[in-house]
Design a protein around this motif. Structure first.
Motif, mmCIF file in Angstrom:
data_model
loop_
_atom_site.group_PDB
_atom_site.id
_atom_site.type_symbol
_atom_site.label_atom_id
_atom_site.label_comp_id
_atom_site.label_asym_id
_atom_site.label_seq_id
_atom_site.Cartn_x
_atom_site.Cartn_y
_atom_site.Cartn_z
ATOM 1 N N ALA A 75 0.833 -1.203 0.000
ATOM 2 C CA ALA A 75 0.000 0.000 0.000
ATOM 3 C C ALA A 75 0.865 1.250 0.000
ATOM 4 C CB ALA A 75 -0.930 -0.005 1.219
ATOM 5 N N TYR A 95 3.359 -1.637 -10.904
ATOM 6 C CA TYR A 95 2.188 -1.108 -10.196
ATOM 7 C C TYR A 95 1.032 -2.108 -10.251
ATOM 8 C CZ TYR A 95 -1.230 2.018 -8.265
ATOM 9 O OH TYR A 95 -2.174 2.555 -7.440
ATOM 10 N N PHE A 99 -0.887 -3.656 -6.901
ATOM 11 C CA PHE A 99 -2.278 -3.554 -6.438
ATOM 12 C C PHE A 99 -2.957 -4.923 -6.415
ATOM 13 C CE2 PHE A 99 -3.554 -2.085 -10.887
ATOM 14 C CZ PHE A 99 -4.409 -3.132 -11.181
ATOM 15 N N HIS A 102 -1.527 -6.562 -3.180
ATOM 16 C CA HIS A 102 -2.083 -5.838 -2.030
ATOM 17 C C HIS A 102 -3.521 -6.267 -1.759
ATOM 18 C CE1 HIS A 102 -3.398 -2.538 0.552
ATOM 19 N NE2 HIS A 102 -4.379 -2.304 -0.305
ATOM 20 N N MET A 106 -4.496 -8.610 1.426
ATOM 21 C CA MET A 106 -5.281 -7.981 2.485
ATOM 22 C C MET A 106 -6.577 -8.742 2.744
ATOM 23 S SD MET A 106 -3.884 -5.592 4.070
ATOM 24 C CE MET A 106 -2.955 -4.082 4.146
ATOM 25 N N GLY A 165 -5.250 -7.840 -10.949
ATOM 26 C CA GLY A 165 -6.170 -7.374 -9.914
ATOM 27 C C GLY A 165 -6.647 -8.534 -9.049
ATOM 28 N N TRP A 166 -7.149 -8.199 -7.855
ATOM 29 C CA TRP A 166 -7.568 -9.313 -6.994
ATOM 30 C C TRP A 166 -8.824 -9.975 -7.542
ATOM 31 C CZ3 TRP A 166 -11.475 -10.380 -3.145
ATOM 32 C CH2 TRP A 166 -12.531 -9.456 -3.130
ATOM 33 N N TYR A 410 -11.716 6.576 -7.884
ATOM 34 C CA TYR A 410 -11.210 6.580 -6.515
ATOM 35 C C TYR A 410 -12.325 6.700 -5.486
ATOM 36 C CZ TYR A 410 -6.415 5.616 -6.524
ATOM 37 O OH TYR A 410 -5.258 4.910 -6.577
ATOM 38 N N PHE A 416 -14.578 1.401 -0.294
ATOM 39 C CA PHE A 416 -14.372 0.056 0.260
ATOM 40 C C PHE A 416 -13.276 0.045 1.314
ATOM 41 C CE2 PHE A 416 -11.792 -0.819 -3.685
ATOM 42 C CZ PHE A 416 -10.594 -1.153 -3.075
ATOM 43 N N HIS A 417 -12.341 1.002 1.236
ATOM 44 C CA HIS A 417 -11.384 1.060 2.351
ATOM 45 C C HIS A 417 -12.048 1.570 3.626
ATOM 46 C CE1 HIS A 417 -8.292 0.563 -0.796
ATOM 47 N NE2 HIS A 417 -7.594 0.011 0.174
ATOM 48 N N ARG A 477 -9.455 4.348 -10.870
ATOM 49 C CA ARG A 477 -8.842 3.306 -10.074
ATOM 50 C C ARG A 477 -7.822 2.529 -10.904
ATOM 51 N NH1 ARG A 477 -12.644 -1.891 -8.577
ATOM 52 N NH2 ARG A 477 -11.200 -2.843 -7.117
ATOM 53 N N ARG A 478 -6.866 1.895 -10.247
ATOM 54 C CA ARG A 478 -5.894 1.022 -10.903
ATOM 55 C C ARG A 478 -5.110 1.730 -12.007
ATOM 56 N NH1 ARG A 478 -9.535 -4.520 -11.488
ATOM 57 N NH2 ARG A 478 -9.529 -5.049 -9.296
ATOM 58 N N MET A 501 -0.590 5.904 9.064
ATOM 59 C CA MET A 501 -1.113 4.564 9.362
ATOM 60 C C MET A 501 0.023 3.565 9.509
ATOM 61 S SD MET A 501 -4.175 4.410 6.603
ATOM 62 C CE MET A 501 -5.020 2.951 7.165
HETATM 63 C C1 HEM Z 1 -2.448 1.435 5.011
HETATM 64 C C2 HEM Z 1 -3.638 1.121 4.569
HETATM 65 C C3 HEM Z 1 -4.002 1.011 3.099
HETATM 66 C C4 HEM Z 1 -3.653 1.837 2.066
HETATM 67 C C5 HEM Z 1 -2.806 3.112 2.125
HETATM 68 C C6 HEM Z 1 -4.240 1.263 0.876
HETATM 69 C C7 HEM Z 1 -4.102 1.792 -0.397
HETATM 70 C C8 HEM Z 1 -4.575 1.227 -1.547
HETATM 71 C C9 HEM Z 1 -4.337 1.712 -2.868
HETATM 72 C C10 HEM Z 1 -3.506 2.949 -3.221
HETATM 73 C C11 HEM Z 1 -4.974 0.871 -3.740
HETATM 74 C C12 HEM Z 1 -4.937 0.885 -5.256
HETATM 75 C C13 HEM Z 1 -5.961 1.692 -5.835
HETATM 76 C C14 HEM Z 1 -5.783 1.739 -7.317
HETATM 77 O O1 HEM Z 1 -4.671 1.851 -7.834
HETATM 78 O O2 HEM Z 1 -6.819 1.646 -7.958
HETATM 79 C C15 HEM Z 1 -5.631 -0.151 -2.962
HETATM 80 C C16 HEM Z 1 -6.402 -1.169 -3.491
HETATM 81 C C17 HEM Z 1 -7.032 -2.139 -2.726
HETATM 82 N N1 HEM Z 1 -6.989 -2.282 -1.356
HETATM 83 FE FE1 HEM Z 1 -5.967 -1.087 -0.081
HETATM 84 N N2 HEM Z 1 -4.932 0.125 1.211
HETATM 85 C C18 HEM Z 1 -4.811 -0.062 2.565
HETATM 86 C C19 HEM Z 1 -5.385 -1.093 3.312
HETATM 87 C C20 HEM Z 1 -6.226 -2.081 2.807
HETATM 88 C C21 HEM Z 1 -6.905 -3.091 3.590
HETATM 89 C C22 HEM Z 1 -6.781 -3.232 5.095
HETATM 90 C C23 HEM Z 1 -7.635 -3.839 2.730
HETATM 91 C C24 HEM Z 1 -8.523 -5.036 2.987
HETATM 92 C C25 HEM Z 1 -8.846 -5.568 4.131
HETATM 93 C C26 HEM Z 1 -7.414 -3.321 1.406
HETATM 94 C C27 HEM Z 1 -7.988 -3.839 0.264
HETATM 95 C C28 HEM Z 1 -7.758 -3.370 -1.003
HETATM 96 C C29 HEM Z 1 -8.330 -3.954 -2.195
HETATM 97 C C30 HEM Z 1 -9.262 -5.181 -2.267
HETATM 98 C C31 HEM Z 1 -7.876 -3.190 -3.273
HETATM 99 C C32 HEM Z 1 -8.243 -3.377 -4.742
HETATM 100 C C33 HEM Z 1 -7.142 -4.008 -5.470
HETATM 101 C C34 HEM Z 1 -7.519 -4.079 -6.895
HETATM 102 O O3 HEM Z 1 -7.976 -3.066 -7.430
HETATM 103 O O4 HEM Z 1 -7.355 -5.153 -7.483
HETATM 104 N N3 HEM Z 1 -6.553 -2.252 1.488
HETATM 105 N N4 HEM Z 1 -5.366 0.082 -1.615
#
Ligand code: HEM
Ligand SMILES: [Cu+2]
Length: 652
Positions: A75, A95, A99, A102, A106, A165-166, A410, A416-417, A477-478, A501
């Motif tokens: 993240a 990148y 993602f 991540h 998560m 992607g997930w 976004y 969702f976050h 996004r993404r 965080m």
């Molecule tokens: C320090 C805390 C976190 C930060 C700064 C963070 C940041 C991000 C960022 C920047 C993205 C990518 C968005 C994009 O490029 O479209 C992302 C995607 C995602 N995050 Fe987090 N996140 C955090 C914690 C979490 C947690 C705790 C979960 C789940 C329990 C989570 C689940 C996801 C999911 C499912 C995606 C979508 C991935 C995808 O698009 O395939 N994140 N997050």
């Protein structure tokens, strides 16, 4: 062999060389420490072969915290890349990989094991049982989850990470558009960990229905255990769908089938349907247990019984049901037409009703309570407003027509976050802090704990609130970079929040290390003045949990026994009633079997089928051995029980 073996080690990126080095150094350090302190035997006997739900729970939580670190580093890398326009710290391919890992880590390797860890620690104790229904299967669940997590993480340095992607949408995740082995890692590690989760769901469903202490009717079941019962039911419905979807895509990738590929007349939309038929319930699988934790914590630290217990139970059941019928809201824009979209729009919004009921019940529990602002309570209090923001923006997204505007922006990422972090992550942390003294026999430092809280929660708001506005303004996004300089300020703010965080997380971990040495020891077993049965056990908890199984007359029995000073086995044990206790034996086979699963997965990722087949035969041999094994467990003698419980014995 084949050309993939040429790309076995990921080369060329300094970060990956650093990771290689770290993996080698950590492994050597662990081996050295274990050998130096002569701990190998202890590790094997006490942990690797254990079937004790409390130890399995602890191992789940340790693994989850490690994965939170890995997912968190991902993240922070993403936020670093997106802080200013036209950054080239990460290239687009990298990148995409980040993602993907991540999101996957998560959800599947952090949130799931964290929750399963908490349920392992608390549920059997809360219902007055000596273990789960199938302790051997429980060990197998843990180890196969663990090896699956290792398999997934290995992709970083060997073979290359998945990058679709997930959600792994077809045809993007199919071999034509995504050659390389990353996606194979995704498919096989999710398959193994999904199997493990399904086993856990069945295990806890049976445990809660069949192993409650006498007198504990369903409406006297502690609310956390209720949340796990509903969660287990959702798991039992949802996870087989994931298993099938993954298996079909694995056939596509490994054996050239065309279930989801357009070129072979497959149906890519079928992937979207199957994925979200599992994926939407999945987000409730990680949220309902958190609701359970908040309910326990808020009632304990308000010194009141839970307001509207029955409404809480029924709203969880309703949420569980609705979660299974709303999946299409994930692809309103993919052309299903107005009738279909309307149905899924309205059914999605309906979830806000039982959720609102729960919010009011938490507030009602606190109303006129004697609130104690302990750290678990702080995380629960912070949850309420943050989750409400997540919920309201969710209803906004549920309006199909409006979703055409903010889909894949976004705004969604912020939504969702908000839900996942304020719900699941706050809930996991609250639960961990709450049950910590029960698990480890000492308290955490409240002052360091409050530092962690005040770094993490404001950091979270600073990070994710700006993303709503970025999304409404059109940031998608993404994407690995942006060029619109109007978005710079908000992105800088978001990255600062993310850094806070990260620091908060480190302080949280530091607290555990500090407290292991200096934290106040707890000998009472009931440091919070709790209400449910887990607080009636001594700390450290004997491995058989309860020397005598309690009889339950009311909800929060332990609380009333304490309040009214009633005589009860929850307070002292009449020695004449003690009998030998039957307990299951430890076994090393779940551990061995899970590493065989790992080999099956790893070999299949690289298309080396004969190794995969051999390891699979090994798995079958293990199953065969188990079926012919005569293992009746063992008895704990009355003498040993007396020795363990000497402080609570009442001579009669
Ligand atoms: C320090 C805390 C976190 C930060 C700064 C963070 C940041 C991000 C960022 C920047 C993205 C990518 C968005 C994009 O490029 O479209 C992302 C995607 C995602 N995050 Fe987090 N996140 C955090 C914690 C979490 C947690 C705790 C979960 C789940 C329990 C989570 C689940 C996801 C999911 C499912 C995606 C979508 C991935 C995808 O698009 O395939 N994140 N997050
Ligand atoms: Cu959904």
């Amino acid at each position: 062999m084949n050309h993939h073996v040429d790309h076995f080690f990921v080369k060329g990126d300094p970060m990956i060389y650093a990771a290689d080095l770290m993996i080698i150094m950590t492994t050597l350090a662990v081996i050295f420490v274990l050998t130096y302190y002569k701990k190998w035997k202890w590790l094997w006997n006490e942990w690797l072969t254990t079937v004790d739900h409390k130890k399995i729970g602890i191992m789940y939580i340790i693994a989850a915290v490690l994965m939170m670190f890995r997912g968190g580093v991902d993240a922070l890398l993403m936020r670093a890349q997106l802080t200013v326009p036209n950054e080239d710290f990460l290239d687009p391919q990298h990148y995409n990989e980040i993602f993907t890992t991540h999101g996957t880590i998560m959800i599947l390797f952090m949130a799931m094991p964290f929750i399963i860890g908490l349920m392992n620690v608390a549920v059997p104790l809360q219902i007055g049982a000596r273990d789960v229904a199938f302790p051997y299967l429980n060990a197998l669940s843990f180890w196969s989850f663990f090896t699956a997590a290792m398999l997934f993480n290995l992709s970083f340095v060997i073979g290359g990470s998945p990058d679709a992607g997930w959600t792994a949408y077809a045809p993007l995740a199919e071999p034509e558009l995504d050659p390389g082995v990353g996606q194979n890692f995704y498919l096989l590690s999710l398959q193994i960990s999904g199997f493990s989760t399904l086993a856990t769901g069945i295990n806890f469903f049976v445990t809660i229905l069949k192993m409650r202490a006498p007198g504990m009717s369903m409406m006297k079941l502690p609310i956390f255990s209720w949340s796990i019962l509903v969660t287990s039911a959702i798991i039992i419905f949802a996870f087989p769908i994931l298993a099938i979807a993954l298996a079909l895509m694995t056939f596509d990738r490994l054996f050239g089938a065309h279930f989801f590929t357009l070129t072979g007349e497959g149906l890519p939309m079928m992937w979207a349907n199957l994925f979200w038929l599992w994926g939407h319930p999945e987000v409730y699988i990680v949220i309902l247990p958190a609701f359970g934790v908040f309910s326990e914590v808020i009632s304990t630290f308000s010194k009141k019984r839970l307001f509207g217990y029955k409404a809480m139970v029924w709203s969880m059941v309703l949420i569980g049901f609705l979660s299974l019928i709303v999946w299409v809201h994930h692809f309103f824009t993919m052309g299903a037409g107005p009738d279909v979209n309307s149905f899924f729009s309205i059914s999605t919004m309906a979830i806000a009703i039982p959720t609102g009921v729960k919010i009011f019940n938490w507030l009602g529990t606190m109303f006129r309570g004697r609130i104690q602002f302990t750290t678990p309570m702080l995380w629960s209090l912070a949850f309420i407003p943050c989750f409400t923001i997540g919920g309201i923006t969710g209803v906004m997204l549920a309006m199909a027509a409006a979703d055409y505007q903010y889909h894949n922006s976004y705004f969604l990422v912020a939504h969702f976050h908000f839900v996942l972090i304020s719900g699941t992550v706050f809930g996991c942390i609250a639960g961990l802090l709450y049950w910590y003294p029960k698990m480890f026999g000492h308290m955490l430092n409240e002052k360091i704990g409050k530092w962690a809280f005040w770094l993490f929660v404001p950091g979270f708001l600073i990070c994710f609130l700006p993303m709503f506005f970025l999304g409404l303004d059109g940031m998608t996004r993404r994407v690995y970079t942006f060029s619109n300089s109007h978005w710079t300020d908000l992105n800088v703010i978001a990255s600062i929040g993310a850094a806070l965080m990260g620091i908060g997380f480190m302080v949280l971990v530091y607290n555990m290390i500090w407290s292991a040495r200096y934290g106040k020891r707890d000998k009472t077993g009931d440091p919070w003045d709790g209400r449910t049965l887990e607080w009636a056990t001594p700390t450290p908890i004997p491995h058989y949990n309860f020397a005598l199984i309690p009889r339950i007359k009311r909800l929060d029995e332990f609380w009333y026994v304490k309040q009214n000073n009633e005589p009860s086995v929850l307070r002292s044990l009449p020695v004449s009633k003690l009998k030998p206790i039957h307990m299951p034996n430890s076994s090393g086979r779940p551990f061995v079997m899970s590493w065989l699963f790992f080999i099956v997965g790893f070999a299949a990722v690289f298309y080396v089928y004969w190794v995969a087949a051999l390891a699979l035969i090994g798995v079958l041999v293990c199953m065969g051995l188990r079926s012919f094994e005569i293992d009746d467990g063992h008895y704990v003698s009355v003498e040993e029980i007396k020795r363990t419980e000497k402080n609570r014995i009442k001579e009669a």
